[in-house]
Design an enzyme around this catalytic site. Structure first.
Site, mmCIF file in Angstrom:
data_model
loop_
_atom_site.group_PDB
_atom_site.id
_atom_site.type_symbol
_atom_site.label_atom_id
_atom_site.label_comp_id
_atom_site.label_asym_id
_atom_site.label_seq_id
_atom_site.Cartn_x
_atom_site.Cartn_y
_atom_site.Cartn_z
ATOM 1 N N ARG A 168 0.827 -1.222 0.000
ATOM 2 C CA ARG A 168 0.000 0.000 0.000
ATOM 3 C C ARG A 168 0.857 1.267 0.000
ATOM 4 N NH1 ARG A 168 -2.360 -3.208 3.843
ATOM 5 N NH2 ARG A 168 -4.484 -3.894 3.413
ATOM 6 N N ILE A 169 1.775 1.349 0.981
ATOM 7 C CA ILE A 169 2.554 2.586 1.122
ATOM 8 C C ILE A 169 3.614 2.699 0.022
ATOM 9 C CG2 ILE A 169 4.085 3.925 2.632
ATOM 10 C CD1 ILE A 169 2.605 2.612 5.034
ATOM 11 N N ASP A 188 9.665 -6.663 -4.394
ATOM 12 C CA ASP A 188 8.807 -7.224 -3.346
ATOM 13 C C ASP A 188 8.912 -8.735 -3.432
ATOM 14 O OD1 ASP A 188 6.356 -7.984 -1.780
ATOM 15 O OD2 ASP A 188 6.062 -5.816 -1.820
ATOM 16 N N ALA A 249 9.840 2.806 7.445
ATOM 17 C CA ALA A 249 9.184 1.526 7.763
ATOM 18 C C ALA A 249 9.428 1.145 9.223
ATOM 19 C CB ALA A 249 9.683 0.450 6.815
ATOM 20 N N ASP A 274 12.672 8.017 9.595
ATOM 21 C CA ASP A 274 11.592 8.373 10.520
ATOM 22 C C ASP A 274 11.578 7.428 11.721
ATOM 23 O OD1 ASP A 274 9.255 9.776 11.399
ATOM 24 O OD2 ASP A 274 8.051 8.057 10.742
ATOM 25 N N GLU A 279 14.004 3.593 19.987
ATOM 26 C CA GLU A 279 13.262 4.861 20.018
ATOM 27 C C GLU A 279 12.834 5.171 21.443
ATOM 28 O OE1 GLU A 279 10.098 4.536 17.172
ATOM 29 O OE2 GLU A 279 11.469 4.202 15.535
ATOM 30 N N HIS A 300 9.452 9.159 14.429
ATOM 31 C CA HIS A 300 8.400 8.166 14.133
ATOM 32 C C HIS A 300 7.034 8.863 13.980
ATOM 33 C CE1 HIS A 300 7.226 3.683 14.779
ATOM 34 N NE2 HIS A 300 6.406 4.264 13.922
ATOM 35 N N GLY A 302 5.393 9.109 10.901
ATOM 36 C CA GLY A 302 4.770 8.743 9.623
ATOM 37 C C GLY A 302 3.244 8.812 9.657
ATOM 38 N N ALA A 303 2.670 8.258 10.707
ATOM 39 C CA ALA A 303 1.196 8.192 10.792
ATOM 40 C C ALA A 303 0.622 9.329 11.620
ATOM 41 C CB ALA A 303 0.790 6.861 11.411
#
Ligand code: MLT
Length: 327
Positions: A168-169, A188, A249, A274, A279, A300, A302-303
């Site tokens: 998807r991403i 992939d 990722a 990211d 972390e 982090h 991304g979302a």
């Protein structure tokens, strides 16, 4: 709607007037989910984002539902203490912080929202790629120090972007990159030829071929046993000299110590990350990496947009309704 009303009734009273379900939230989630659990379903919700590992181990036995994002590790030890746990809500995409096998063995359902963060992560990936190519953060820091040096970068137009993980991403990143005039290579382990055809990307069967040909390499694979340190010293040294590595990722997909070495030796031109292996980072070499002039790090995020967080909540709410039906 009728189902929800029935469900509310069933769960509030339960057989023999059993208590309402108890929910523990250990990472920050959108208020939409909180409102739904607390006000719509009438559950007892405790939001304890500073609980920490020990706190979670001590308290998890009291809860029926656990809501987490990527920060909370739900491993075998946590699950072994979770005698009443019925559902884990992973309010996000990656499931690498949840022991899925152990959860299944204990009959604990897991719901997540892999569809929720696609645009946000793809947009951040492109932003990081552009930032690294034009050295925007570096130039910005110079200006803040009163230094007006013209910092030279590289154009992305006409360059090759190699995308590892074309789901998807990854494919969304490819789609945007095509609009920038980039050539897109896709690698992939699954057959992604249909998706690649849609955006005019070229599928490569061999990851090394992608590493050798790409000016920018962007990672979009989940963290699994197979993808741990997928990009290690050998892979970094296989990359085109001066190429940019973008990772939105998971930190552990890259051997970050090897990445630092590759940057210091000029093998890699820049890295935009990211996520990191730890972390927040604590090791001295990690701090060295963050402070490297050709590295950009974000925490982090991304979302981390209103839109993604809202979408994620909507998705997990609908999946949660299904999971609750089966209780
Ligand atoms: C995700 O997997 O959804 C992201 O890493 C963001 C997060 O939940 O913290």
């Amino acid at each position: 709607m009728n189902f929800i009303v029935g469900l509310e009734d069933k769960l509030r009273k339960g057989p023999n007037n059993a208590p309402r379900l108890r929910v523990l939230i250990t990472d920050h989630v959108d208020h939409l989910l909180l409102d739904y659990l607390r006000n719509r379903l009438g559950f007892d919700v405790d939001e304890m984002c500073d609980l920490g590992r020990e706190g979670l181990l001590n308290r998890i036995c009291d809860y029926d539902i656990l809501v987490v994002r990527s920060r909370t590790l739900v491993d075998k030890e946590v699950l072994s203490r979770a005698a009443n746990l019925k559902i884990i809500v992973r309010a996000g995409s990656g499931l690498d912080n949840v022991d899925l096998e152990e959860a299944a063995a204990r009959g604990v359902k897991v719901v997540n929202a892999p569809e929720g963060n696609v645009y946000s992560v793809a947009e951040l990936t492109i932003a990081l790629m552009m930032n690294a190519a034009r050295r925007i953060s570096f130039a910005h820091n110079l200006v803040r120090e009163g230094d007006w040096t013209k910092v030279r970068g590289t154009e992305l137009y006409g360059k090759t972007l190699g995308i590892i993980g074309f789901g998807r991403i990854g494919s969304m990143v490819g789609r945007i990159a095509k609009c920038l005039g980039m050539r897109v290579l896709a690698y992939d382990i699954r057959d992604v030829s249909d998706t690649a055809r849609l955006i005019d990307a070229v599928v490569v069967k061999d990851m090394d071929e992608l590493l050798k040909k790409s000016d920018v390499v962007s990672l979009h694979v989940p963290l699994t046993r197979e993808t741990y340190h997928l990009i290690g010293k050998r892979e970094l040294w296989t990359m085109k000299r001066g190429a940019i590595l973008v990772n939105t990722a998971r930190g552990k997909v890259v051997d970050t110590k090897a990445l630092l070495e590759a940057l210091e030796e000029g093998i890699i031109g820049a890295a935009a990350l990211d996520i990191l292996e730890n972390e927040p980072p604590k090791e001295e070499w990690e701090l060295k990496l963050i402070n490297h002039p050709r590295v950009i790090v974000t925490p982090h995020i991304g979302a981390e947009t209103d839109e993604a967080q809202r979408r994620i909540c909507e998705i997990v709410i609908s999946k949660l309704e299904e999971a609750l039906k089966g209780l």
